[in-house]
Design an enzyme around this catalytic site. Structure first.
Site, PDB file in Angstrom:
ATOM      1  N   LYS A  22       0.811  -1.214   0.000  1.00  0.00           N
ATOM      2  CA  LYS A  22       0.000   0.000   0.000  1.00  0.00           C
ATOM      3  C   LYS A  22       0.850   1.272   0.000  1.00  0.00           C
ATOM      4  CE  LYS A  22      -4.200  -2.166   1.423  1.00  0.00           C
ATOM      5  NZ  LYS A  22      -3.677  -3.565   1.351  1.00  0.00           N
TER       6      LYS A  22
HETATM    7  C1  LIG Z   1      -4.310  -4.639   0.621  1.00  0.00           C
HETATM    8  C2  LIG Z   1      -3.497  -5.891   0.461  1.00  0.00           C
HETATM    9  C3  LIG Z   1      -3.819  -6.876  -0.510  1.00  0.00           C
HETATM   10  C4  LIG Z   1      -5.035  -6.779  -1.408  1.00  0.00           C
HETATM   11  O1  LIG Z   1      -4.924  -5.781  -2.388  1.00  0.00           O
HETATM   12  P1  LIG Z   1      -6.246  -5.210  -3.120  1.00  0.00           P
HETATM   13  O2  LIG Z   1      -5.791  -4.074  -3.931  1.00  0.00           O
HETATM   14  O3  LIG Z   1      -7.170  -4.795  -1.985  1.00  0.00           O
HETATM   15  O4  LIG Z   1      -6.825  -6.325  -3.909  1.00  0.00           O
HETATM   16  C5  LIG Z   1      -2.988  -7.985  -0.619  1.00  0.00           C
HETATM   17  N1  LIG Z   1      -1.916  -8.145   0.193  1.00  0.00           N
HETATM   18  C6  LIG Z   1      -1.579  -7.228   1.135  1.00  0.00           C
HETATM   19  C7  LIG Z   1      -0.403  -7.484   2.013  1.00  0.00           C
HETATM   20  C8  LIG Z   1      -2.354  -6.074   1.312  1.00  0.00           C
HETATM   21  O5  LIG Z   1      -2.017  -5.174   2.262  1.00  0.00           O
END
Ligand SMILES: *Cc1c(COP(=O)(O)O)cnc(C)c1O
Length: 494
Positions: free
Chosen positions: A109
């Site tokens: 993120k």
């Molecule tokens: C948020 C997240 C995901 C999922 O990603 P999306 O864009 O919501 O599909 C997968 N792995 C981790 C570690 C995350 O923090």
């Protein structure tokens, strides 16, 4: 480039407006209304921020080239522990892992939340917004910390994060409670994630609070993953991974490349779809789920049915039943009338069906699969044993789904598995896979970091080092009913 809502044709707005607003007034998500074509050879010899500036320039056409150059250089620099920002690692069995966890909070993120504050403050200036922006976030763990790191000390903004007191790991809690920055606040909420989330939604939709804030020249905004300003930056690393493999001589320019994506809210994988639409030679986008396999079922049957049990897993960032960004994909395949009626069905009945024509289109670009909890743990230990590469739980789900996909389809196109978190971030599960449940459960999470590091020789990332020694700056615990008062206290209102 103009943007419109997925649920109506009415308004067309600029990208700056879409980023400032976050979500459309009719509840839909903003989507780009024109096709984009990106020339790969223009990007090949560039750095990550330079590639980002050129790609984003196609989508955010009301930002100038020099604004985007400045924003991308500031967002992707020494705040990332790897100078390549999003490096691709190739294992001896040919698996490529795109490591998206070298940012300050050790999860993917950061790729979006390190740049969103800069895109947002530039958008405020462009749209003549005079109010100071107050970002409110309810988090189940990863997003809150990434948003705090992104917005800390950003002029013209303040940020408050609420997390469920019982609902996050020890590491995640301390990451937030030790957050520095002059414009930040963090509070634990008595309750679970839904309590925190519905409390934040109640603040957002309360007209009295809105008026009170406006009287103090403050305006609420959100940093969640449906904002176009979070999605667009994710398109970049699909291009960069492809080009890095070409530069390393592992792929010929123009050859197809599959991507395997651990999926929750469908933001990450949707960025891959945009990359493909813009000309990246993507074969299949493989959507990987854990036991909450609503998307696997959807791609197989064409029916999106969330009338099912919510399962808590060891890959918690993928524990999700409503994958909001899927709405954008459906709009690109149909139109706003259709999307609006499906979303109304989902809200009313918890279910909708897309029909055979759309399902066939989906299956052209996507494949899907899921991995169980046991498969996830086995994959972590096998990949460690065979490759001496340490997967986190989310990445392990994708790895397993990739193996299953290859075996079942016979499609051996070169693939990139998107690695979304550092293995140290979810260390109890990773230690369980490597050292056994008995050992992993004896220790606290901070000692486990050391134990895991000693057992593997992998270094604990900077962002997770020394957490227990850092000063606790945010220890307030609030009742759900007291969340709006906590916001007022932070903003020094009343
Ligand atoms: C948020 C997240 C995901 C999922 O990603 P999306 O864009 O919501 O599909 C997968 N792995 C981790 C570690 C995350 O923090």
């Amino acid at each position: 480039m103009l943007y419109q809502s997925t649920r109506s044709e009415q308004e067309k707005i600029s990208s700056a407006q879409a980023i400032k607003q976050g979500i459309a007034a009719d509840g839909g998500l903003f989507v780009p209304t024109e096709a984009v074509k990106i020339n790969l050879t223009d990007l090949i010899n560039l750095t990550y921020p330079q590639r980002a500036a050129l790609i984003l320039g196609q989508y955010l056409s009301d930002y100038s080239a020099s604004e985007l150059a400045e924003i991308t250089v500031a967002s992707y620099q020494s705040n990332f522990a790897d100078p390549q920002i999003a490096p691709v690692k190739t294992l001896s069995n040919g698996a490529n892992l795109l490591e998206l966890w070298h940012g300050p909070t050790c999860a993917f993120k950061d790729l979006a939340l390190q740049i969103l504050p800069r895109l947002l403050t530039t958008a405020l200036a462009k749209t003549g917004e005079k109010a100071e922006i107050v970002i409110l976030v309810a988090t189940s763990g990863d997003t809150g910390k990434a948003a705090l790191e992104g917005f800390k000390d950003v002029p013209g903004t303040r940020i408050m994060v609420f997390f469920p007191n019982q609902g996050v790991s020890q590491v995640q809690k301390l990451q937030m409670q030790t957050q520095e920055g002059s414009n930040v606040s963090v509070a634990a909420v008595e309750g679970n994630f839904d309590d925190a989330q519905s409390g934040v939604k109640a603040i957002f939709t309360n007209p009295a609070i809105k008026a009170e804030l406006a009287a103090h020249n403050l305006s609420l905004s959100s940093a969640n993953s449906i904002n176009w300003g979070r999605l667009a930056p994710q398109i970049v690393y699909y291009f960069s991974a492809y080009l890095d493999l070409v530069q390393a001589g592992r792929l010929k320019m123009g050859d197809p490349l599959n991507f395997v994506v651990p999926t929750g809210n469908f933001g990450d994988i949707l960025a891959g779809y945009y990359a493909k639409q813009a000309g990246l030679p993507v074969g299949k986008l493989i959507c990987a789920s854990n036991d909450n396999k609503i998307l696997t079922d959807f791609f197989q049957t064409g029916i999106y049915d969330c009338r099912r049990e919510f399962i808590k897993t060891i890959s918690p960032s993928m524990d999700i039943l409503i994958s909001s960004n899927l709405e954008r994909l459906l709009w690109h395949l149909t139109d706003s009338q259709q999307v609006k009626s499906w979303m109304a069905e989902l809200a009313e009945n918890g279910c909708y069906r897309v029909g055979q024509a759309v399902q066939a289109q989906l299956q052209r670009d996507f494949a899907a699969g899921f991995a169980s909890e046991a498969e996830t743990l086995t994959t972590i230990s096998q990949v460690w044993r065979d490759e001496k590469y340490l997967l986190d739980t989310h990445t392990a789900v994708a790895y397993r789904v990739w193996e299953n996909y290859q075996a079942q389809s016979g499609d051996l196109t070169p693939s990139v598995i998107i690695s979304t978190a550092s293995p140290f971030k979810f260390n109890r599960s990773v230690a369980t896979a490597l050292l056994g449940a008995e050992r992993a459960e004896q220790e606290n999470e901070f000692d486990l970091l050391q134990i895991l590091s000693r057992a593997t020789g992998w270094k604990i990332p900077q962002g997770l080092q020394g957490l227990p020694e850092r000063p606790l700056l945010h220890q307030q615990i609030v009742a759900k009913e007291a969340m709006s008062q906590a916001v007022y206290n932070f903003l020094k209102i009343n």
